[in-house]
Design an enzyme around this catalytic site. Structure first.
Site, short mmCIF file in Angstrom:
data_model
loop_
_atom_site.label_atom_id
_atom_site.label_comp_id
_atom_site.label_asym_id
_atom_site.label_seq_id
_atom_site.Cartn_x
_atom_site.Cartn_y
_atom_site.Cartn_z
N HIS A 152 0.83 -1.22 0.00
CA HIS A 152 0.00 0.00 0.00
C HIS A 152 0.87 1.27 0.00
CE1 HIS A 152 -0.29 -0.62 4.68
NE2 HIS A 152 0.83 0.02 4.38
N HIS A 199 -0.91 5.29 9.46
CA HIS A 199 0.45 5.83 9.44
C HIS A 199 0.47 7.21 10.11
CE1 HIS A 199 0.13 2.91 6.16
NE2 HIS A 199 1.43 2.70 6.29
N HIS A 333 10.96 -3.42 3.01
CA HIS A 333 11.33 -2.01 2.89
C HIS A 333 11.75 -1.47 4.25
CE1 HIS A 333 7.10 -1.70 4.12
NE2 HIS A 333 7.16 -0.39 4.23
N GLU A 380 5.07 -4.97 8.49
CA GLU A 380 3.68 -4.86 8.03
C GLU A 380 3.15 -6.17 7.48
OE1 GLU A 380 3.46 -0.14 6.66
OE2 GLU A 380 3.78 -1.70 5.16
#
Length: 435
Positions: A152, A199, A333, A380
């Site tokens: 996302h 976030h 990431h 995540e």
């Protein structure tokens, strides 16, 4: 089968559950508004005008104007919230309680001095209880038709919003979702249960819930510092969400329930990738936030078990809805520190392999491996295990079919992974004597 709500049979008692909460949301929020002296003065100056400024049903307004607490509770009011309304009117708790029992304040006080109301004669009638637990004829129920897994990345949303999808840098990524959009058109669900992480948009460091279930009717798009994305807000499904809340909490998963919150790119980017540029999302969406920002975060095993409980919850909902469960975030990431920019193609693709063939084993991967191998933000990926745990092959009552798999590097700072699984539960064997 429907969830057990036998508590509704306790005489003279209104248990405030998620169903009552949804019914009385604005009524109870009105009561909360009376926690300031200014609002109390405005209310007392003109009760009707103050009530008319709230989206209350006429039955709720009438209950308050008539000082009818029992009617207010039937309309979804909760006694702790209504106590703030009573305090505004100068009522003591004993006055309020007495009014609900048909007693004067003095009569109620005298009863309490004598030891209070006896439980004798105030329990559930056994005949009523037996009737409530009598076997029910099988009814239609909701079903999970598939799972979608996708990254996302916020930059994907920016590329979409600024018409950059055809640029050489972005085109290979968006080409990987062309099949997905066609598949969604052919397999459109009634509801998407979308697992994502906020976030620092709706939840800052003043409140850090682990699991948040969106139980409201609608959720607006968050402003993440650049203004809200030019995409629709989402329409929720309060009835199904309330049912899921009831079922998951009874399964010992501690949830935070949110009737109001904004939703950020973690939720809207997957919707854009799967549904394209639309004026309104083509189905309802139940948002489910997981804290993967501040440690401790939930384990993969906990997320996997939550997915299994989620399937039980959805399949016990007695309406014939088609539901998809989406797990979002990742893949490898890292956005901070000297290791920023870390990508691990080999680990990512092994994760995708195991997600299909060995989800229970994958659920045992410790946090440290995610951080070391997939980067600090690669954690995540535990959210994908919620969606995977909701598939029927996990408990051997069906099987899954891989419809699409895609992997691409890079999308800004991130490796992008995507998978679509169709869920194929086995038909239940007919009961003995049936053909």
């Amino acid at each position: 089968m429907s969830l057990d709500k036998t508590y509704k049979l306790v005489p003279g008692t209104t248990v405030f559950d998620s169903e009552q909460s949804a019914k009385g949301y604005h009524l109870n929020q009105f009561c909360m508004s009376l926690m300031t002296a200014e609002n109390r003065a405005r209310y007392l100056a003109d009760e009707r005008a103050y009530l008319d400024a709230w989206p209350l049903r006429e039955e709720q307004k009438r209950a308050l104007l008539d000082r009818d607490l029992n009617a207010a509770m039937r309309e979804g009011g909760n006694i702790y919230f209504l106590a703030k309304w009573g305090a505004t009117l100068g009522l003591s708790f004993q006055q309020m309680a007495g009014s609900m029992t048909g007693m004067t304040e003095q009569e109620y006080r005298d009863m309490m001095v004598r030891g209070g109301r006896s439980v004798e004669g105030n329990r559930i009638d056994h005949a009523v209880l037996e009737a409530a637990h009598a076997p029910e004829a099988p009814a239609e129920h909701a079903e999970i038709t598939g799972a979608v897994f996708t990254s996302h990345v916020p930059a994907i949303g920016a590329a979409l919003d600024h018409g950059r999808t055809g640029e050489p840098y972005w085109r290979p990524l968006f080409d990987g979702y062309e099949y997905s959009k066609a598949w969604e058109r052919d397999n459109l669900p009634d509801v998407v249960f979308l697992v994502y992480n906020d976030h620092a948009s709706s939840f800052d460091l003043s409140l850090i819930p682990t699991f948040v279930l969106g139980t409201g009717a609608a959720f607006h798009t968050a402003d993440e510092g650049y203004g809200p994305r030019p995409v629709p807000g989402i329409e929720g499904d309060p009835d199904l969400a309330a049912h899921i809340a009831h079922s998951l909490i009874r399964d010992d998963f501690d949830l935070t329930l949110a009737n109001e919150m904004t939703v950020d790119h973690g939720l809207t980017v997957p919707l854009s990738l799967m549904f394209g540029d639309v004026e309104k999302w083509p189905c309802k969406v139940i948002p489910f936030h997981v804290n993967v920002v501040q440690y401790p975060v939930p384990s993969g095993a906990r997320c996997f078990e939550l997915g299994r409980a989620l399937r039980r919850a959805i399949e016990s909902y007695d309406r014939p809805l088609k539901v998809q469960v989406w797990g979002t975030g990742g893949m490898s990431h890292q956005l901070q520190g000297p290791r920023a920019g870390l990508i691990n193609r080999e680990w990512d693709n092994a994760f995708l392999d195991r997600l299909v063939t060995d989800p229970a084993g994958l659920a045992q991967v410790p946090h440290l491996e995610y951080v070391e191998e997939a980067g600090s933000e690669g954690i995540e990926l535990v959210m994908w295990l919620i969606a995977r745990g909701a598939m029927s092959d996990v408990d051997d009552t069906g099987e899954v079919e891989v419809k699409h798999r895609f992997y691409h590097v890079p999308a800004s700072n991130t490796a992008v992974g995507h998978l679509i699984l169709e869920n194929h539960p086995r038909a239940e064997a007919p009961a003995e004597g049936e053909n």
